[in-house]
Scaffold this active site. Sequence first.
Site, PDB file in Angstrom:
ATOM      1  N   TYR A  33      39.102  -0.460 -23.309  1.00 54.55           N
ATOM      2  CA  TYR A  33      38.689   0.941 -23.410  1.00 54.55           C
ATOM      3  C   TYR A  33      39.813   1.799 -23.959  1.00 54.55           C
ATOM      4  O   TYR A  33      40.960   1.353 -24.057  1.00 54.55           O
ATOM      5  CB  TYR A  33      38.210   1.460 -22.050  1.00 54.55           C
ATOM      6  CG  TYR A  33      39.295   1.746 -21.034  1.00 54.55           C
ATOM      7  CD1 TYR A  33      40.025   0.729 -20.431  1.00 54.55           C
ATOM      8  CD2 TYR A  33      39.592   3.058 -20.667  1.00 54.55           C
ATOM      9  CE1 TYR A  33      41.011   1.004 -19.493  1.00 54.55           C
ATOM     10  CE2 TYR A  33      40.585   3.334 -19.733  1.00 54.55           C
ATOM     11  CZ  TYR A  33      41.281   2.312 -19.149  1.00 54.55           C
ATOM     12  OH  TYR A  33      42.260   2.585 -18.231  1.00 54.55           O
ATOM     13  N   ARG A  52      45.771   1.117 -30.860  1.00 51.71           N
ATOM     14  CA  ARG A  52      45.899   0.339 -29.618  1.00 51.71           C
ATOM     15  C   ARG A  52      44.597  -0.389 -29.289  1.00 51.71           C
ATOM     16  O   ARG A  52      44.618  -1.518 -28.803  1.00 51.71           O
ATOM     17  CB  ARG A  52      46.315   1.244 -28.449  1.00 51.71           C
ATOM     18  CG  ARG A  52      46.552   0.430 -27.165  1.00 51.71           C
ATOM     19  CD  ARG A  52      47.109   1.261 -26.041  1.00 51.71           C
ATOM     20  NE  ARG A  52      46.193   2.334 -25.681  1.00 51.71           N
ATOM     21  CZ  ARG A  52      46.504   3.352 -24.879  1.00 51.71           C
ATOM     22  NH1 ARG A  52      47.719   3.435 -24.373  1.00 51.71           N
ATOM     23  NH2 ARG A  52      45.620   4.277 -24.608  1.00 51.71           N
ATOM     24  N   ARG A 100      26.184 -16.040 -17.818  1.00 48.42           N
ATOM     25  CA  ARG A 100      27.489 -15.993 -17.163  1.00 48.42           C
ATOM     26  C   ARG A 100      28.239 -17.322 -17.290  1.00 48.42           C
ATOM     27  O   ARG A 100      27.723 -18.380 -16.928  1.00 48.42           O
ATOM     28  CB  ARG A 100      27.320 -15.639 -15.679  1.00 48.42           C
ATOM     29  CG  ARG A 100      28.662 -15.423 -14.979  1.00 48.42           C
ATOM     30  CD  ARG A 100      28.490 -14.963 -13.527  1.00 48.42           C
ATOM     31  NE  ARG A 100      29.794 -14.737 -12.907  1.00 48.42           N
ATOM     32  CZ  ARG A 100      30.571 -15.712 -12.408  1.00 48.42           C
ATOM     33  NH1 ARG A 100      30.167 -16.958 -12.432  1.00 48.42           N
ATOM     34  NH2 ARG A 100      31.751 -15.425 -11.884  1.00 48.42           N
ATOM     35  N   LYS A 147      44.622  -2.877 -22.718  1.00 46.27           N
ATOM     36  CA  LYS A 147      43.932  -1.817 -21.948  1.00 46.27           C
ATOM     37  C   LYS A 147      42.537  -2.304 -21.558  1.00 46.27           C
ATOM     38  O   LYS A 147      41.542  -1.932 -22.173  1.00 46.27           O
ATOM     39  CB  LYS A 147      43.879  -0.523 -22.763  1.00 46.27           C
ATOM     40  CG  LYS A 147      43.556   0.711 -21.929  1.00 46.27           C
ATOM     41  CD  LYS A 147      43.861   1.983 -22.696  1.00 46.27           C
ATOM     42  CE  LYS A 147      43.309   3.231 -22.039  1.00 46.27           C
ATOM     43  NZ  LYS A 147      43.954   3.595 -20.784  1.00 46.27           N
ATOM     44  N   GLU A 179      55.026   1.623 -13.831  1.00 42.99           N
ATOM     45  CA  GLU A 179      54.363   2.841 -14.339  1.00 42.99           C
ATOM     46  C   GLU A 179      53.501   3.404 -13.217  1.00 42.99           C
ATOM     47  O   GLU A 179      53.475   2.867 -12.111  1.00 42.99           O
ATOM     48  CB  GLU A 179      53.526   2.507 -15.575  1.00 42.99           C
ATOM     49  CG  GLU A 179      52.467   1.448 -15.321  1.00 42.99           C
ATOM     50  CD  GLU A 179      51.756   0.962 -16.581  1.00 42.99           C
ATOM     51  OE1 GLU A 179      51.633   1.729 -17.550  1.00 42.99           O
ATOM     52  OE2 GLU A 179      51.314  -0.201 -16.568  1.00 42.99           O
ATOM     53  N   LEU A 203      51.375  -0.480 -19.838  1.00 44.18           N
ATOM     54  CA  LEU A 203      50.543  -0.083 -20.968  1.00 44.18           C
ATOM     55  C   LEU A 203      51.418   0.736 -21.922  1.00 44.18           C
ATOM     56  O   LEU A 203      52.191   1.591 -21.485  1.00 44.18           O
ATOM     57  CB  LEU A 203      49.355   0.758 -20.497  1.00 44.18           C
ATOM     58  CG  LEU A 203      48.392   1.074 -21.645  1.00 44.18           C
ATOM     59  CD1 LEU A 203      47.593  -0.155 -22.042  1.00 44.18           C
ATOM     60  CD2 LEU A 203      47.450   2.206 -21.282  1.00 44.18           C
TER      61      LEU A 203
HETATM   62  N1  PLP Z   1      49.643   3.332 -18.072  1.00 49.53           N
HETATM   63  C1  PLP Z   1      48.438   3.011 -17.563  1.00 49.53           C
HETATM   64  C2  PLP Z   1      48.341   1.897 -16.581  1.00 49.53           C
HETATM   65  C3  PLP Z   1      47.291   3.722 -17.961  1.00 49.53           C
HETATM   66  O1  PLP Z   1      46.090   3.380 -17.455  1.00 49.53           O
HETATM   67  C4  PLP Z   1      47.432   4.785 -18.889  1.00 49.53           C
HETATM   68  C5  PLP Z   1      46.264   5.539 -19.340  1.00 49.53           C
HETATM   69  O2  PLP Z   1      45.160   5.317 -18.946  1.00 49.53           O
HETATM   70  C6  PLP Z   1      48.717   5.087 -19.369  1.00 49.53           C
HETATM   71  C7  PLP Z   1      49.792   4.333 -18.949  1.00 49.53           C
HETATM   72  C8  PLP Z   1      48.920   6.204 -20.360  1.00 49.53           C
HETATM   73  O3  PLP Z   1      48.436   5.852 -21.614  1.00 49.53           O
HETATM   74  P1  PLP Z   1      47.972   6.952 -22.657  1.00 49.53           P
HETATM   75  O4  PLP Z   1      49.128   7.892 -22.833  1.00 49.53           O
HETATM   76  O5  PLP Z   1      47.673   6.190 -23.868  1.00 49.53           O
HETATM   77  O6  PLP Z   1      46.788   7.652 -22.052  1.00 49.53           O
END
Ligand code: PLP
Length: 283
Positions: A33, A52, A100, A147, A179, A203
Amino acid sequence: MSRIVYVNGVFLPEAEATVSIFDRGFLMADAVYEVTAVVEGKLIDFDGHVRRLGRSLSELGMENPLDADDLLGLHREIVERNVLEEGLVYLQITRGVADRDFAYPEAATPTVVLFTQVKPLSENDQAKTGIRVVSVDDQRWGRRDIKTVQLLYPSMAKMEARARGADDAWLVQDGLVTEGTSNNAYIVKGGAIITRHLSNDILHGITRAAVLRYARERQMKIEERPFSIEEAQAADEAFITAASTFVMPVVAIDGKILGDGTPGPVARRLRAIYLDEGRKAAI
Ligand code: PLP
């Protein structure tokens, strides 16, 4: 007010939108997503999100059913149809519908879903007060650079943070902050902006990339390295970034108040820069 959403080629009222129970997104979290911010009806950092998305799909061996122009068209149309001035566009692509099985299906048509969410982004009450975070053990899988929609552990961590009287959790692995549950984490010490380096452990935030670029252009000092909760608690200030929050100040970590307990000058400055530059580059 009912939203108009998008499912597999059709815009329709949200109550009429359906996806098969055999969709691998539903059964296996086999889906990726993106969330793109909208300000003044325009998309912020859109190209970064498209790039991304392509990378997430390719890491999972999924075809991208939409090129950059298709994606831009769909995003613009859903913003228009919902008269969205400020908020988010959520896009999800799953591997599609198949009986499945753990093995990927030989041929499946990806499911594509988009919807909007109204959210105050530019004028946000939390940005004025800052948020409180608590540390939670990072028990997510090892490919956080992709993601995917497998968001249960971040949800659990967020609920733990709420139960502990905080707004969000900072996830900790081997004594170092990775994070936030849905955002990248930063501290500021002696004017230097410190945030974990890119790897499979986090991420690769699109907002992170933009904020660091804007900071570099202004000769602000940046250190891309991990930091501990103890180092964060001794920092001058802290903040998070995400498309859904932009730059959001953090004023307390595990109960320790940073500075005077109000958003710090670097976080406030970066938030203002991001809003200004983001608006200018919005499409
Ligand atoms: N880290 C994680 C785990 C996230 O889920 C997100 C955004 O959903 C981010 C960082 C920040 O990413 P972005 O700046 O692309 O929204």
